[in-house]
Motif scaffolding. Structure first.
Motif, PDB file in Angstrom:
ATOM      1  N   UNK A  65      54.804  58.280  39.254  1.00  0.00           N
ATOM      2  CA  UNK A  65      56.243  58.435  39.442  1.00  0.00           C
ATOM      3  C   UNK A  65      56.719  58.040  40.835  1.00  0.00           C
ATOM      4  N   UNK A  66      55.824  57.420  41.626  1.00  0.00           N
ATOM      5  CA  UNK A  66      56.181  56.841  42.925  1.00  0.00           C
ATOM      6  C   UNK A  66      56.510  57.887  43.975  1.00  0.00           C
ATOM      7  N   UNK A  67      56.147  59.139  43.743  1.00  0.00           N
ATOM      8  CA  UNK A  67      56.371  60.173  44.762  1.00  0.00           C
ATOM      9  C   UNK A  67      55.325  60.061  45.859  1.00  0.00           C
ATOM     10  N   UNK A  68      55.714  60.448  47.083  1.00  0.00           N
ATOM     11  CA  UNK A  68      54.726  60.698  48.117  1.00  0.00           C
ATOM     12  C   UNK A  68      54.089  62.060  47.844  1.00  0.00           C
ATOM     13  N   UNK A  69      52.776  62.132  47.924  1.00  0.00           N
ATOM     14  CA  UNK A  69      52.152  63.450  47.864  1.00  0.00           C
ATOM     15  C   UNK A  69      52.368  64.140  49.203  1.00  0.00           C
ATOM     16  N   UNK A  70      52.980  65.315  49.224  1.00  0.00           N
ATOM     17  CA  UNK A  70      53.340  65.952  50.501  1.00  0.00           C
ATOM     18  C   UNK A  70      52.118  66.452  51.258  1.00  0.00           C
ATOM     19  N   UNK A  71      52.266  66.524  52.571  1.00  0.00           N
ATOM     20  CA  UNK A  71      51.252  67.131  53.428  1.00  0.00           C
ATOM     21  C   UNK A  71      51.683  68.589  53.623  1.00  0.00           C
ATOM     22  N   UNK A  72      51.034  69.474  52.917  1.00  0.00           N
ATOM     23  CA  UNK A  72      51.500  70.854  52.816  1.00  0.00           C
ATOM     24  C   UNK A  72      50.637  71.790  53.663  1.00  0.00           C
ATOM     25  N   UNK A  73      51.317  72.668  54.396  1.00  0.00           N
ATOM     26  CA  UNK A  73      50.662  73.665  55.242  1.00  0.00           C
ATOM     27  C   UNK A  73      51.228  75.039  54.913  1.00  0.00           C
ATOM     28  N   UNK A  74      50.488  76.054  55.335  1.00  0.00           N
ATOM     29  CA  UNK A  74      51.033  77.401  55.384  1.00  0.00           C
ATOM     30  C   UNK A  74      51.096  77.786  56.855  1.00  0.00           C
ATOM     31  N   UNK A  75      52.317  77.898  57.372  1.00  0.00           N
ATOM     32  CA  UNK A  75      52.536  78.202  58.783  1.00  0.00           C
ATOM     33  C   UNK A  75      53.095  79.608  58.886  1.00  0.00           C
ATOM     34  N   UNK A  76      52.330  80.501  59.533  1.00  0.00           N
ATOM     35  CA  UNK A  76      52.703  81.919  59.634  1.00  0.00           C
ATOM     36  C   UNK A  76      53.099  82.485  58.270  1.00  0.00           C
ATOM     37  N   UNK A  77      52.316  82.104  57.261  1.00  0.00           N
ATOM     38  CA  UNK A  77      52.511  82.633  55.920  1.00  0.00           C
ATOM     39  C   UNK A  77      53.535  81.907  55.077  1.00  0.00           C
ATOM     40  N   UNK A  78      54.258  80.941  55.646  1.00  0.00           N
ATOM     41  CA  UNK A  78      55.291  80.214  54.915  1.00  0.00           C
ATOM     42  C   UNK A  78      54.790  78.813  54.541  1.00  0.00           C
ATOM     43  N   UNK A  79      55.014  78.434  53.308  1.00  0.00           N
ATOM     44  CA  UNK A  79      54.620  77.105  52.842  1.00  0.00           C
ATOM     45  C   UNK A  79      55.563  76.059  53.425  1.00  0.00           C
ATOM     46  N   UNK A 114      56.148  71.720  54.094  1.00  0.00           N
ATOM     47  CA  UNK A 114      55.791  70.316  53.957  1.00  0.00           C
ATOM     48  C   UNK A 114      56.130  69.602  55.260  1.00  0.00           C
ATOM     49  N   UNK A 115      55.124  69.005  55.877  1.00  0.00           N
ATOM     50  CA  UNK A 115      55.344  68.350  57.159  1.00  0.00           C
ATOM     51  C   UNK A 115      56.263  67.138  57.007  1.00  0.00           C
ATOM     52  N   UNK A 116      57.125  66.930  57.986  1.00  0.00           N
ATOM     53  CA  UNK A 116      57.951  65.742  58.027  1.00  0.00           C
ATOM     54  C   UNK A 116      57.080  64.587  58.509  1.00  0.00           C
ATOM     55  N   UNK A 117      57.066  63.502  57.737  1.00  0.00           N
ATOM     56  CA  UNK A 117      56.151  62.400  58.017  1.00  0.00           C
ATOM     57  C   UNK A 117      56.893  61.147  58.441  1.00  0.00           C
ATOM     58  N   UNK A 118      56.207  60.361  59.230  1.00  0.00           N
ATOM     59  CA  UNK A 118      56.688  59.040  59.628  1.00  0.00           C
ATOM     60  C   UNK A 118      55.693  58.035  59.070  1.00  0.00           C
ATOM     61  N   UNK A 119      55.926  57.541  57.827  1.00  0.00           N
ATOM     62  CA  UNK A 119      54.916  56.688  57.201  1.00  0.00           C
ATOM     63  C   UNK A 119      54.688  55.386  57.984  1.00  0.00           C
ATOM     64  N   UNK A 120      53.455  55.232  58.445  1.00  0.00           N
ATOM     65  CA  UNK A 120      53.085  53.969  59.079  1.00  0.00           C
ATOM     66  C   UNK A 120      52.620  52.960  58.053  1.00  0.00           C
ATOM     67  N   UNK A 121      51.898  53.443  57.059  1.00  0.00           N
ATOM     68  CA  UNK A 121      51.467  52.648  55.912  1.00  0.00           C
ATOM     69  C   UNK A 121      51.569  53.526  54.674  1.00  0.00           C
ATOM     70  N   UNK A 122      51.802  52.889  53.523  1.00  0.00           N
ATOM     71  CA  UNK A 122      51.890  53.581  52.240  1.00  0.00           C
ATOM     72  C   UNK A 122      50.976  52.857  51.262  1.00  0.00           C
ATOM     73  N   UNK A 123      50.198  53.613  50.492  1.00  0.00           N
ATOM     74  CA  UNK A 123      49.334  52.981  49.499  1.00  0.00           C
ATOM     75  C   UNK A 123      49.107  53.943  48.351  1.00  0.00           C
ATOM     76  N   UNK A 124      48.775  53.394  47.170  1.00  0.00           N
ATOM     77  CA  UNK A 124      48.385  54.220  46.027  1.00  0.00           C
ATOM     78  C   UNK A 124      46.872  54.233  45.854  1.00  0.00           C
ATOM     79  N   UNK A 125      46.144  53.802  46.892  1.00  0.00           N
ATOM     80  CA  UNK A 125      44.675  53.760  46.860  1.00  0.00           C
ATOM     81  C   UNK A 125      44.148  54.506  48.076  1.00  0.00           C
ATOM     82  N   UNK A 126      43.453  55.627  47.838  1.00  0.00           N
ATOM     83  CA  UNK A 126      43.033  56.466  48.958  1.00  0.00           C
ATOM     84  C   UNK A 126      41.961  55.775  49.793  1.00  0.00           C
TER      85      UNK A 126
END
Length: 299
Positions: free
Chosen positions: A196-210, A212-224
């Motif tokens: 579905x062309x979504x970015x998979x989020x970079x998710x953290x729990x910070x002080x107990x709160x979920x 999603x980090x704000x990202x600055x995509x340098x490159x994007x790919x569908x191949x890890x």
């Protein structure tokens, strides 16, 4: 009259959307498929499909009948399989897996599974698209959380940590982020989910709160693997599952980031959860159950 055969043909017509497509799927001629439908309708005394030269739709009777019989061929196949496998599991087992998990985790385990169950014939589909259990004959699919849906019975079998990492050259040039918030100031190598062309989020729990980090995509790919190799060559920061990252980290080509330097902030990266999925119809299959249990033990 082969009532089960007539029902199976009717189901194929509905699922494939046309008589011609059902004929190809069943290895029959379109005329034979049409005759099968006519015999089934005559047997029932109702019209199941409304057919014109341009379209085909289920009648109200057809919808009710389809809902009642759509599982019959699968039930018969499962009953036959249960009888055949009563003493020793054997026969085909189709496994679908995400590409990276299949490459790094599943493939190395397959010889051991095969040695334990030599009569099971394994087919492995490795792809990040959403496979259809029914249309593609899949018995078990290995999925991440983003791929789960209500039509599947999902069983969590493992969790793998994510490793945030970059090459030493990149970190020397751009500096090392100390918190997830600082990721927005760096080139981030982002995986785009191919379905579905979504970015998979970079998710953290910070002080107990979920969070999603704000990202600055340098490159994007569908191949890890592409993302990993861009990171190795100084392209930016990657978030890689541990089974992908560890060989690069151990070789010194990637350096893992650490968020533990701030005692006043509790930062935890959420892991990658892995699920083994079956349909309600295939859940009783002994081969699928054996494979899932083997995989849990092996991981």
């Amino acid at each position: 009259m082969d009532l089960l055969g007539l029902i199976s043909t009717f189901i194929r017509v509905v699922e494939n959307g046309s008589i011609a497509a059902a004929a190809r799927a069943r290895g029959m001629s379109p005329a034979a498929v049409s005759q099968s439908l006519a015999r089934l309708e005559a047997h029932l005394g109702v019209r199941l499909l409304s057919r014109t030269t341009r379209s085909m739709t289920l009648t109200e009777n057809g919808k009710r009948y389809f809902d009642k019989v759509r599982h019959i061929p699968d039930d018969v196949a499962l009953a036959s399989q249960a009888a055949a496998n009563a003493t020793k599991p054997k026969g085909p087992l189709c496994i679908a897996t995400t590409a990276a998990f299949g490459r790094y985790v599943l493939a190395p385990l397959m010889p051991a599974f095969r040695a334990s169950f030599p009569d099971i014939e394994i087919e492995l589909i490795s792809t990040d698209r959403n496979v259809s259990h029914h249309l593609e004959g899949v018995d078990v699919s290995i999925r991440i959380e983003a791929q789960l849906n209500d039509q599947l019975i999902a069983r969590k079998i493992a969790s793998f940590p994510f490793i945030f990492c970059a090459s030493p050259a990149y970190l020397d040039r751009a500096g090392t982020p100390q918190t997830p918030e600082e990721l927005s100031q760096h080139d981030c190598l982002v995986f785009r989910y191919p379905t579905d062309r979504r970015f998979l989020p970079w998710t953290f729990r910070v002080n107990g709160q979920r969070v999603n980090a704000k990202l600055n995509p340098g490159f994007i790919s569908d191949d890890i693997d592409i993302i990993a190799k861009i990171a190795v060559n100084g392209g930016g920061i990657a978030r890689l599952a541990s089974f992908v990252a560890l060989p690069w980290v151990e070789s010194g080509l990637l350096t893992p980031l650490s968020w533990s330097g701030h005692s006043e902030i509790d930062i935890e990266s959420l892991p990658m959860d892995i699920f083994a999925c079956v349909t309600e119809r295939s859940a009783p299959d002994s081969k699928a159950r054996l494979f899932i249990e083997f995989l849990e033990d092996a991981i």
